[in-house]
Write an enzyme that holds these catalytic residues in place. Structure first.
Site, PDB file in Angstrom:
ATOM      1  N   TYR A   1      -4.498   7.340  -3.071  1.00 34.86           N
ATOM      2  CA  TYR A   1      -5.385   6.457  -2.316  1.00 34.86           C
ATOM      3  C   TYR A   1      -5.115   5.035  -2.792  1.00 34.86           C
ATOM      4  O   TYR A   1      -5.635   4.582  -3.812  1.00 34.86           O
ATOM      5  CB  TYR A   1      -6.853   6.854  -2.532  1.00 34.86           C
ATOM      6  CG  TYR A   1      -7.845   5.917  -1.886  1.00 34.86           C
ATOM      7  CD1 TYR A   1      -7.665   5.490  -0.574  1.00 34.86           C
ATOM      8  CD2 TYR A   1      -8.950   5.446  -2.574  1.00 34.86           C
ATOM      9  CE1 TYR A   1      -8.561   4.618   0.022  1.00 34.86           C
ATOM     10  CE2 TYR A   1      -9.860   4.585  -1.994  1.00 34.86           C
ATOM     11  CZ  TYR A   1      -9.654   4.173  -0.698  1.00 34.86           C
ATOM     12  OH  TYR A   1     -10.549   3.299  -0.110  1.00 34.86           O
TER      13      TYR A   1
ATOM     14  N   ASP B   1      -3.617   8.105   1.732  1.00 33.38           N
ATOM     15  CA  ASP B   1      -3.991   6.860   2.410  1.00 33.38           C
ATOM     16  C   ASP B   1      -3.271   5.732   1.695  1.00 33.38           C
ATOM     17  O   ASP B   1      -3.675   5.323   0.613  1.00 33.38           O
ATOM     18  CB  ASP B   1      -5.514   6.693   2.350  1.00 33.38           C
ATOM     19  CG  ASP B   1      -5.975   5.385   2.976  1.00 33.38           C
ATOM     20  OD1 ASP B   1      -5.112   4.599   3.424  1.00 33.38           O
ATOM     21  OD2 ASP B   1      -7.192   5.148   2.998  1.00 33.38           O
TER      22      ASP B   1
END
Length: 258
Positions: A108, A149
């Site tokens: 992330y 992500d």
DNA sequence: ATGGCTGAGCTACTCAGA
């Protein structure tokens, strides 16, 4: 084998959506980002009831990543990079797959906005450390899967309005170059490899009717080391979860390897 | 349209996201 990456924007707020999604898609491994909880409040039992073991790197309120897997994984590592801010943004594990060992890297990446602030510097530093450590791993191990992500819009085609994002922390050339640098270590962006000109997104803002207008961006990615590309059966952005009640602002990206 | 929404922590409102 189905490996799926999904920024769920709070695992607890999203638990019913996630369980429904698991029942629909039957992933072998689910890589989660932005779980927004500490380990002790992670819904380990709920996933256990569905037949999954949980590996969690949480923190209070923000960030947090986890891996949910039907089969046990090895060498779970929460220290892939040294994060000065101690944010929980990366968890790695080893998967046995057809006599190979694949290193799974679930990330992330910091958002980095607004640009030219300490948040932007943190994103750049984080990416620099990450790329350096991937470089070291590439020299030792050849089977690497990086998913999550990335908070990076790789190219103009990957956002509905590039002009608006070309000086944003997600779209700046300086950041997009980091993505290219990573790929040049010996990876493919599997979605783009299989979809040369397709314009699909993995994220839509909650506000301004972004979803309804399809004002999205492709910022969740699967990078696979070149030697694993022959194992790719399919890659798919599944928009259905974004259309449900109480959705995450991201939708899952699904990789199948054989 | 640099935030119009959403979630966490917490009970009034800030911080963060992209």
């Amino acid at each position: 084998m189905k490996i799926i990456s999904w920024n769920v924007n709070s695992v607890r707020a999203r638990i019913e959506n996630i369980k429904n999604y698991i029942n629909d898609t039957d992933p072998d491994i689910l890589l989660l980002q932005e779980i927004k909880t500490q380990n002790e409040n992670f819904p380990t039992d709920e996933f256990k009831n569905l037949g999954y073991v949980s590996y969690v790197f949480g923190q209070k309120s923000y960030n947090g990543v986890a891996i949910i897997s039907k089969n046990e994984l090895n060498n779970i590592n929460l220290d892939f990079i040294k994060d000065d801010l101690k944010q929980s943004r990366i968890i790695t594990a080893e998967l046995k797959f057809k006599k190979k060992i694949i290193v799974l890297v679930n990330i992330y990446v910091p958002n980095g906005n607004p640009v030219d602030t300490e948040k932007y510097e943190y994103k750049k530093t984080w990416l620099k450390k990450f790329i350096n450590n991937i470089k070291k791993n590439v020299q030792k191990k050849t089977n690497i899967l990086i998913a999550g992500d990335f908070n990076i819009i790789p190219e103009e085609i990957d956002v509905h309005d590039f002009k608006r994002y070309e000086n944003d922390a997600l779209g700046r050339l300086e950041i997009r170059k980091k993505y290219r640098e990573l790929i040049n270590l010996g990876f493919k962006d599997v979605y783009r490899l299989k979809n040369k000109t397709k314009q699909e997104y993995t994220f839509w803002d909650y506000f301004a009717g972004s979803w309804q207008k399809n004002n999205g961006m492709r910022i969740d990615h699967f990078l696979l080391s070149n030697n694993l590309i022959e194992n790719v059966k399919s890659i798919k952005i599944n928009k259905k979860p974004r259309s449900k009640e109480k959705p995450s602002d991201h939708t899952p990206i699904e990789l199948e390897i054989i």
